[in-house]
Scaffold this motif. Structure first.
Motif, PDB file in Angstrom:
ATOM      1  N   ILE A 198       0.842  -1.210   0.000  1.00  0.00           N
ATOM      2  CA  ILE A 198       0.000   0.000   0.000  1.00  0.00           C
ATOM      3  C   ILE A 198       0.872   1.255   0.000  1.00  0.00           C
ATOM      4  O   ILE A 198       0.625   2.187  -0.769  1.00  0.00           O
ATOM      5  N   MET A 199       1.904   1.285   0.831  1.00  0.00           N
ATOM      6  CA  MET A 199       2.781   2.455   0.854  1.00  0.00           C
ATOM      7  C   MET A 199       3.541   2.587  -0.458  1.00  0.00           C
ATOM      8  O   MET A 199       3.698   3.689  -0.981  1.00  0.00           O
ATOM      9  N   ASP A 200       3.999   1.480  -0.998  1.00  0.00           N
ATOM     10  CA  ASP A 200       4.698   1.505  -2.282  1.00  0.00           C
ATOM     11  C   ASP A 200       3.785   2.088  -3.363  1.00  0.00           C
ATOM     12  O   ASP A 200       4.221   2.909  -4.173  1.00  0.00           O
ATOM     13  N   ILE A 238      -9.522   4.721  -1.574  1.00  0.00           N
ATOM     14  CA  ILE A 238      -9.389   3.353  -1.064  1.00  0.00           C
ATOM     15  C   ILE A 238      -9.699   2.331  -2.147  1.00  0.00           C
ATOM     16  O   ILE A 238      -8.966   1.353  -2.327  1.00  0.00           O
ATOM     17  N   ASP A 239     -10.783   2.532  -2.896  1.00  0.00           N
ATOM     18  CA  ASP A 239     -11.159   1.584  -3.949  1.00  0.00           C
ATOM     19  C   ASP A 239     -10.075   1.445  -5.006  1.00  0.00           C
ATOM     20  O   ASP A 239      -9.794   0.337  -5.473  1.00  0.00           O
ATOM     21  N   GLU A 240      -9.464   2.555  -5.418  1.00  0.00           N
ATOM     22  CA  GLU A 240      -8.403   2.508  -6.430  1.00  0.00           C
ATOM     23  C   GLU A 240      -7.215   1.696  -5.930  1.00  0.00           C
ATOM     24  O   GLU A 240      -6.653   0.886  -6.679  1.00  0.00           O
ATOM     25  N   ILE A 241      -6.828   1.919  -4.698  1.00  0.00           N
ATOM     26  CA  ILE A 241      -5.691   1.186  -4.126  1.00  0.00           C
ATOM     27  C   ILE A 241      -6.030  -0.294  -4.039  1.00  0.00           C
ATOM     28  O   ILE A 241      -5.240  -1.153  -4.449  1.00  0.00           O
ATOM     29  N   THR A 279      -5.013   0.242   7.128  1.00  0.00           N
ATOM     30  CA  THR A 279      -3.605   0.549   6.867  1.00  0.00           C
ATOM     31  C   THR A 279      -3.425   2.033   6.589  1.00  0.00           C
ATOM     32  O   THR A 279      -2.503   2.669   7.119  1.00  0.00           O
ATOM     33  N   LEU A 280      -4.292   2.613   5.774  1.00  0.00           N
ATOM     34  CA  LEU A 280      -4.210   4.044   5.486  1.00  0.00           C
ATOM     35  C   LEU A 280      -4.432   4.866   6.754  1.00  0.00           C
ATOM     36  O   LEU A 280      -3.752   5.869   6.982  1.00  0.00           O
ATOM     37  N   LYS A 281      -5.352   4.425   7.586  1.00  0.00           N
ATOM     38  CA  LYS A 281      -5.598   5.105   8.864  1.00  0.00           C
ATOM     39  C   LYS A 281      -4.335   5.082   9.722  1.00  0.00           C
ATOM     40  O   LYS A 281      -3.961   6.093  10.321  1.00  0.00           O
ATOM     41  N   LEU A 282      -3.649   3.946   9.760  1.00  0.00           N
ATOM     42  CA  LEU A 282      -2.400   3.815  10.504  1.00  0.00           C
ATOM     43  C   LEU A 282      -1.334   4.747   9.932  1.00  0.00           C
ATOM     44  O   LEU A 282      -0.634   5.441  10.684  1.00  0.00           O
ATOM     45  N   HIS A 328       0.488   7.973  11.939  1.00  0.00           N
ATOM     46  CA  HIS A 328       1.935   8.028  12.135  1.00  0.00           C
ATOM     47  C   HIS A 328       2.606   9.092  11.271  1.00  0.00           C
ATOM     48  O   HIS A 328       3.828   9.255  11.343  1.00  0.00           O
ATOM     49  N   GLY A 329       1.842   9.785  10.436  1.00  0.00           N
ATOM     50  CA  GLY A 329       2.398  10.842   9.610  1.00  0.00           C
ATOM     51  C   GLY A 329       3.065  10.384   8.334  1.00  0.00           C
ATOM     52  O   GLY A 329       3.748  11.154   7.665  1.00  0.00           O
ATOM     53  N   ALA A 330       2.875   9.129   7.948  1.00  0.00           N
ATOM     54  CA  ALA A 330       3.499   8.585   6.743  1.00  0.00           C
ATOM     55  C   ALA A 330       2.700   8.900   5.484  1.00  0.00           C
ATOM     56  O   ALA A 330       3.207   8.754   4.372  1.00  0.00           O
ATOM     57  N   ALA A 331       1.461   9.306   5.629  1.00  0.00           N
ATOM     58  CA  ALA A 331       0.594   9.663   4.498  1.00  0.00           C
ATOM     59  C   ALA A 331      -0.395  10.722   4.967  1.00  0.00           C
ATOM     60  O   ALA A 331      -0.555  10.940   6.174  1.00  0.00           O
TER      61      ALA A 331
END
Length: 139
Positions: free
Chosen positions: A21-23, A34-37, A56-59, A63-66
């Motif tokens: 997901i991050m990649d 979310i649907d596109e991912i 995962t996106l919420k996490l 944490h400031g990663a997205a």
């Protein structure tokens, strides 16, 4: 820095799903929802669910990663680029573009002087992108 190390730098324990997901976010600057991912990754990760993508996106956001973008009232989009920048959404084609802006410290200095504690800054612009303007002018 690879995606595994990137997640660790944000104190996120890497997993196959989180790395994928991050990649995707880091490689696709399209501000996906979310649907596109989910649709992009579910073929390669059959055990992936929309709930996993959501959590995962919420996490990542916690944490400031997205960042989550709410420029579009219909659905939330996500951005893996956490550098300070603004967003422009075309009212014709719906694409969201990254655009430069003043630095975060310049923006925060303006409000900090008045006693505000700045934790987030969101700049959204809406209008017509150059591509759509060119198409409109050609017709």
């Amino acid at each position: 820095m690879n995606v595994y190390e990137y997640l660790l730098s944000y104190n996120i324990k890497p997993s196959v799903q989180r790395i994928a997901i991050m990649d995707y976010l880091l490689k696709h600057h399209t501000h996906p929802c979310i649907d596109e991912i989910y649709l992009a990754l579910c073929k390669d990760i059959p055990t992936l669910s929309k709930t996993t993508v959501y959590n995962t996106l919420k996490l990542f956001i916690e944490h400031g990663a997205a960042r989550m973008l709410t420029i579009d009232e219909r659905n939330a989009c996500f951005d893996g680029d956490t550098s300070m920048h603004a967003h422009f959404q075309c009212k014709t084609c719906g694409k969201i573009y990254d655009i430069p802006m003043k630095t975060e410290s310049e923006e925060a200095d303006l409000l900090h002087k008045d006693g505000f504690q700045i934790e987030e800054i969101h700049h959204y612009y809406k209008g017509i992108c150059p591509e759509c303007l060119n198409e409109k002018n050609e017709n």
